[in-house]
Design a protein around this motif. Structure first.
Motif, mmCIF file in Angstrom:
data_model
loop_
_atom_site.group_PDB
_atom_site.id
_atom_site.type_symbol
_atom_site.label_atom_id
_atom_site.label_comp_id
_atom_site.label_asym_id
_atom_site.label_seq_id
_atom_site.Cartn_x
_atom_site.Cartn_y
_atom_site.Cartn_z
ATOM 1 N N HIS A 106 0.820 -1.205 0.000
ATOM 2 C CA HIS A 106 0.000 0.000 0.000
ATOM 3 C C HIS A 106 0.860 1.263 0.000
ATOM 4 O O HIS A 106 0.547 2.227 -0.716
ATOM 5 C CB HIS A 106 -0.922 0.000 1.215
ATOM 6 N N ARG A 115 0.421 4.209 -2.636
ATOM 7 C CA ARG A 115 -0.005 5.499 -2.087
ATOM 8 C C ARG A 115 0.995 6.606 -2.405
ATOM 9 O O ARG A 115 0.618 7.694 -2.866
ATOM 10 C CB ARG A 115 -0.155 5.369 -0.572
ATOM 11 N N ASP A 116 2.266 6.338 -2.188
ATOM 12 C CA ASP A 116 3.276 7.384 -2.387
ATOM 13 C C ASP A 116 3.360 7.807 -3.844
ATOM 14 O O ASP A 116 3.531 8.990 -4.150
ATOM 15 C CB ASP A 116 4.640 6.894 -1.892
ATOM 16 N N ARG A 121 0.121 9.866 -4.602
ATOM 17 C CA ARG A 121 0.152 11.171 -3.948
ATOM 18 C C ARG A 121 1.093 12.142 -4.636
ATOM 19 O O ARG A 121 0.899 13.361 -4.564
ATOM 20 C CB ARG A 121 0.556 10.999 -2.482
ATOM 21 N N LEU A 142 -7.875 0.413 1.685
ATOM 22 C CA LEU A 142 -6.838 1.311 2.204
ATOM 23 C C LEU A 142 -6.728 2.572 1.350
ATOM 24 O O LEU A 142 -6.549 3.679 1.875
ATOM 25 C CB LEU A 142 -5.492 0.586 2.244
ATOM 26 N N LEU A 143 -6.852 2.403 0.045
ATOM 27 C CA LEU A 143 -6.799 3.573 -0.841
ATOM 28 C C LEU A 143 -8.003 4.479 -0.612
ATOM 29 O O LEU A 143 -7.872 5.708 -0.555
ATOM 30 C CB LEU A 143 -6.736 3.110 -2.298
ATOM 31 N N ASP A 144 -9.176 3.883 -0.487
ATOM 32 C CA ASP A 144 -10.387 4.672 -0.229
ATOM 33 C C ASP A 144 -10.261 5.467 1.069
ATOM 34 O O ASP A 144 -10.700 6.621 1.157
ATOM 35 C CB ASP A 144 -11.608 3.752 -0.147
ATOM 36 N N ALA A 145 -9.678 4.841 2.076
ATOM 37 C CA ALA A 145 -9.544 5.503 3.374
ATOM 38 C C ALA A 145 -8.673 6.752 3.287
ATOM 39 O O ALA A 145 -8.807 7.666 4.113
ATOM 40 C CB ALA A 145 -8.969 4.526 4.397
ATOM 41 N N GLU A 146 -7.800 6.792 2.289
ATOM 42 C CA GLU A 146 -6.899 7.940 2.135
ATOM 43 C C GLU A 146 -7.289 8.817 0.946
ATOM 44 O O GLU A 146 -6.547 9.715 0.563
ATOM 45 C CB GLU A 146 -5.458 7.454 2.002
ATOM 46 N N GLY A 147 -8.445 8.523 0.355
ATOM 47 C CA GLY A 147 -8.942 9.353 -0.734
ATOM 48 C C GLY A 147 -8.142 9.240 -2.014
ATOM 49 O O GLY A 147 -8.102 10.181 -2.819
ATOM 50 N N ILE A 148 -7.538 8.098 -2.246
ATOM 51 C CA ILE A 148 -6.724 7.893 -3.445
ATOM 52 C C ILE A 148 -7.558 7.168 -4.500
ATOM 53 O O ILE A 148 -8.083 6.073 -4.238
ATOM 54 C CB ILE A 148 -5.461 7.074 -3.115
#
Length: 271
Positions: free
Chosen positions: A69, A73-74, A77, A102-108
């Motif tokens: 993840h 993510r990095d 972002r 996990l991506l949804d939780a961080e708005g990705i």
């Protein structure tokens, strides 16, 4: 739906292993990716040959979910395109759901590109059809229960009772159990079986047998992993008698009028 090309994670189905059995869209996204994370235990690195020089290509086999993840993510972002390359078809026994959460939780944002399942690649290599006019019209894709449980209502004997065509994945280590549960569910011992071992990879094999000999055949061939069992009732139906109606000269449909009379048996008793 608008397609994202930057700042997005793409889950890409790589197909069964043959680098040519990945979609054009999947190939394009790999060629545009800023980081590629692939399931190295199941996806041949040749599938990633179109990656741009210098782009990180990372095998996820030794990584945890959190580590995978972080890579995706990095990249997203920073405004990049992250390619997460999975074997086969991502919606079948894949791990997209937990990664996407996990991506949804961080708005990705994330998207999915479908792939060719090993079940369909095996059918193609064996030149067989799951559905047969006059025979099975339903296809079931399933697995034995194991470390990943299967709901009781989806146990193999219960599914076998339908008499449908079937593909059993992720069960090669227990061919005796596959055979026993299919027989328990009611498939005749003579039911046609195709074993597809590493189809799409160099050295992949197709072996034909009958249900009564499934376990012995698998053991003798040494197929203990990466094997698909196709269960194919109706393969012995007469090809002439079980033709599709679509191209039958006596069959009218929205694009063509019948040019021959229907057989007498088809004209009696119908509304």
């Amino acid at each position: 739906m608008k397609a994202h090309t930057t700042g997005t994670v793409w889950f890409i189905g790589a197909g069964p292993g043959d680098p040519e059995l990945i979609t054009v869209k999947g190939q394009r996204l790999i060629s545009q990716a800023d980081v590629i994370v692939y399931a190295g235990s199941l996806v041949p690195v040749e599938v990633l040959a179109g990656a741009r020089p210098g782009v990180p290509v990372i095998d996820s086999a030794p990584l945890t979910l959190a580590e995978t993840h972080a890579l995706l993510r990095d990249c997203a972002r920073s405004g990049g395109l992250a390619a997460r390359v999975h074997t086969g078809e991502p919606s079948i026994f894949g791990a997209v759901r937990e990664q996407a959460a996990l991506l949804d939780a961080e708005g990705i944002p994330w998207e999915v590109v479908p792939g060719v399942s090993s079940a369909f690649a095996t059918a193609a290599a064996a030149k067989v059809s799951f559905t047969v006019p006059g025979g099975p019209q339903t296809f079931i894709l399933t697995r034995l229960s194991g470390r990943t449980p299967v709901p009781a209502s989806e146990a193999l004997p219960s599914l076998a009772a339908h008499g449908a065509a079937m593909a059993v994945l992720l069960s090669a280590s227990e061919p005796e159990r596959v055979q026993a549960e299919l027989l328990q569910g009611g498939y005749p011992p003579e039911t046609a079986i195709v074993l597809g071992h590493k189809v799409g990879w160099p050295g992949g094999e197709i072996v034909r047998t009958r249900l009564a000999d499934l376990a012995e055949t698998a053991r003798r061939a040494g197929f203990t992993r990466q094997t698909v069992f196709l269960v194919l009732p109706g393969q012995d139906l007469d090809a002439e008698a079980s033709r599709s109606k679509l191209y039958d000269a006596a069959f009218t449909h929205g694009w063509r009028e019948a040019t021959q009379p229907a057989p007498e048996a088809d004209t009696k008793g119908g509304a």
